[in-house]
Design a protein around this motif. Structure first.
Motif, mmCIF file in Angstrom:
data_model
loop_
_atom_site.group_PDB
_atom_site.id
_atom_site.type_symbol
_atom_site.label_atom_id
_atom_site.label_comp_id
_atom_site.label_asym_id
_atom_site.label_seq_id
_atom_site.Cartn_x
_atom_site.Cartn_y
_atom_site.Cartn_z
ATOM 1 N N PHE A 1 48.619 50.021 -3.807
ATOM 2 C CA PHE A 1 47.983 50.796 -4.865
ATOM 3 C C PHE A 1 47.426 52.072 -4.258
ATOM 4 O O PHE A 1 47.407 52.240 -3.032
ATOM 5 N N LEU A 2 46.969 52.978 -5.120
ATOM 6 C CA LEU A 2 46.470 54.284 -4.687
ATOM 7 C C LEU A 2 45.163 54.598 -5.405
ATOM 8 O O LEU A 2 45.070 54.438 -6.621
ATOM 9 N N VAL A 3 44.184 55.036 -4.644
ATOM 10 C CA VAL A 3 42.925 55.526 -5.199
ATOM 11 C C VAL A 3 42.821 57.012 -4.893
ATOM 12 O O VAL A 3 42.926 57.420 -3.734
ATOM 13 N N VAL A 4 42.643 57.836 -5.928
ATOM 14 C CA VAL A 4 42.519 59.287 -5.753
ATOM 15 C C VAL A 4 41.158 59.723 -6.262
ATOM 16 O O VAL A 4 40.779 59.434 -7.399
ATOM 17 N N LEU A 5 40.425 60.427 -5.410
ATOM 18 C CA LEU A 5 39.094 60.902 -5.747
ATOM 19 C C LEU A 5 39.061 62.421 -5.813
ATOM 20 O O LEU A 5 39.805 63.110 -5.101
ATOM 21 N N ASP A 6 38.172 62.930 -6.641
ATOM 22 C CA ASP A 6 37.732 64.317 -6.540
ATOM 23 C C ASP A 6 36.892 64.424 -5.266
ATOM 24 O O ASP A 6 36.471 63.400 -4.704
ATOM 25 N N ALA A 7 36.625 65.622 -4.805
ATOM 26 C CA ALA A 7 35.827 65.796 -3.591
ATOM 27 C C ALA A 7 34.363 66.099 -3.920
ATOM 28 O O ALA A 7 33.484 65.260 -3.722
ATOM 29 N N ASP A 8 34.106 67.289 -4.447
ATOM 30 C CA ASP A 8 32.717 67.710 -4.655
ATOM 31 C C ASP A 8 32.034 66.849 -5.705
ATOM 32 O O ASP A 8 32.553 66.645 -6.805
ATOM 33 N N SER A 9 30.867 66.342 -5.367
ATOM 34 C CA SER A 9 30.064 65.460 -6.228
ATOM 35 C C SER A 9 30.720 64.106 -6.478
ATOM 36 O O SER A 9 30.267 63.351 -7.329
ATOM 37 N N THR A 10 31.771 63.793 -5.724
ATOM 38 C CA THR A 10 32.415 62.486 -5.813
ATOM 39 C C THR A 10 32.594 61.915 -4.413
ATOM 40 O O THR A 10 31.874 61.001 -4.019
ATOM 41 N N LEU A 11 33.530 62.420 -3.643
ATOM 42 C CA LEU A 11 33.669 62.000 -2.240
ATOM 43 C C LEU A 11 32.422 62.383 -1.441
ATOM 44 O O LEU A 11 31.951 61.629 -0.588
ATOM 45 N N ILE A 12 31.914 63.573 -1.732
ATOM 46 C CA ILE A 12 30.679 64.058 -1.107
ATOM 47 C C ILE A 12 29.675 64.404 -2.199
ATOM 48 O O ILE A 12 30.039 64.577 -3.356
ATOM 49 N N ARG A 13 28.425 64.523 -1.816
ATOM 50 C CA ARG A 13 27.378 64.761 -2.801
ATOM 51 C C ARG A 13 27.225 66.235 -3.138
ATOM 52 O O ARG A 13 26.597 66.589 -4.133
ATOM 53 N N ILE B 1 44.171 54.489 -9.326
ATOM 54 C CA ILE B 1 42.802 54.656 -9.815
ATOM 55 C C ILE B 1 42.395 56.087 -9.529
ATOM 56 O O ILE B 1 42.552 56.566 -8.399
ATOM 57 N N ALA B 2 41.882 56.784 -10.523
ATOM 58 C CA ALA B 2 41.385 58.149 -10.348
ATOM 59 C C ALA B 2 39.880 58.160 -10.588
ATOM 60 O O ALA B 2 39.395 57.575 -11.552
ATOM 61 N N ILE B 3 39.157 58.840 -9.705
ATOM 62 C CA ILE B 3 37.696 58.874 -9.765
ATOM 63 C C ILE B 3 37.248 60.330 -9.766
ATOM 64 O O ILE B 3 37.576 61.083 -8.839
ATOM 65 N N LEU C 1 38.012 56.460 -13.688
ATOM 66 C CA LEU C 1 36.595 56.154 -13.523
ATOM 67 C C LEU C 1 35.755 57.425 -13.522
ATOM 68 O O LEU C 1 36.013 58.352 -12.746
ATOM 69 N N ALA C 2 34.754 57.466 -14.390
ATOM 70 C CA ALA C 2 33.768 58.557 -14.371
ATOM 71 C C ALA C 2 32.693 58.191 -13.360
ATOM 72 O O ALA C 2 32.082 57.123 -13.446
#
Length: 213
Positions: free
Chosen positions: A8-20, A165-167, A184-185
């Motif tokens: 499976f694959l999880v993809v995240l945004d960076a700013d305010s998601t991966l980092i604060r 999964i997208a976050i 996911l929000a």
């Protein structure tokens, strides 16, 4: 680098998601224009203005920032709580982690590997004589580009979109979240929470671990 195959694959945004942080605001602080850029970033994340137009305008405010400033910017980066727990759990279960960002490779190239990210895509800042020129190089990573990256990486891994999964937190993440099997929000604006499949209440990425396949 992506593995050849994954479950499976999880993809995240960076700013305010991966980092604060919002990295563009940290860079703007080096030019004493943080407040101006922060207001424009907030409007873009709420979806009130076109992202690409807004980004070009905000990057203009970075003109003249010397490359040496990136060391200070990197020192201010705060990984989001739970990020290493999440990426470790993804890998332990045979998954892969991607990050696609409207932010900048100049920062992600340093922090993404440290946080367990396998592949990432972002914008690049043009440089002249050791200083930012105030423009973005190449095509801008906008909402459509984020969605396209998720689907491209899933295809490379040989997995269907339903096993992704997208976050994300901002309006720029909504297309990517819609393409994913689960959107996911996280630390998100109201419009994003309203359209997500699920909302993660705490600003702690380890809360996503129980949702992994």
């Amino acid at each position: 680098m992506l593995p050849r195959r994954a479950r499976f694959l999880v993809v995240l945004d960076a700013d305010s998601t991966l980092i604060r942080n919002e990295v563009i605001e940290l860079i703007a602080a080096e030019a004493s224009r943080e407040a101006e850029v922060a207001a424009a970033t907030e409007a873009a994340m709420r979806g009130e203005v076109d992202f690409a137009t807004s980004l070009r305008s905000r990057v203009t405010a970075l003109r003249g920032v010397p490359l040496e400033s990136f060391a200070r910017v990197l020192s201010r980066i705060e990984p989001t709580p739970g990020v290493l727990e999440l990426t470790s759990a993804v890998h332990a279960r045979g998954g892969a982690v991607g990050v696609v960002s409207g932010g900048f490779h100049e920062i992600l190239d340093e922090i993404a590997p440290r946080l367990g990210v396998d592949i990432w895509r972002a914008n690049r800042l043009a440089v002249e004589d050791g200083r930012l020129s105030g423009v973005v190089e190449g095509a801008i990573v906008d909402a459509a580009a984020k969605a396209a990256a998720l689907l491209e990486w899933a295809e490379q891994l040989g997995i269907p979109a339903r096993r992704t999964i997208a976050i994300g937190d901002g309006a720029n993440d909504l297309l990517m979240m819609a393409e994913a099997g689960l959107g996911l929000a996280f630390n998100a604006k109201p419009a994003v929470r309203a359209r997500a499949d699920l909302v993660v209440g705490r600003v702690d990425l380890s809360q996503v671990v129980p949702l992994l396949p």
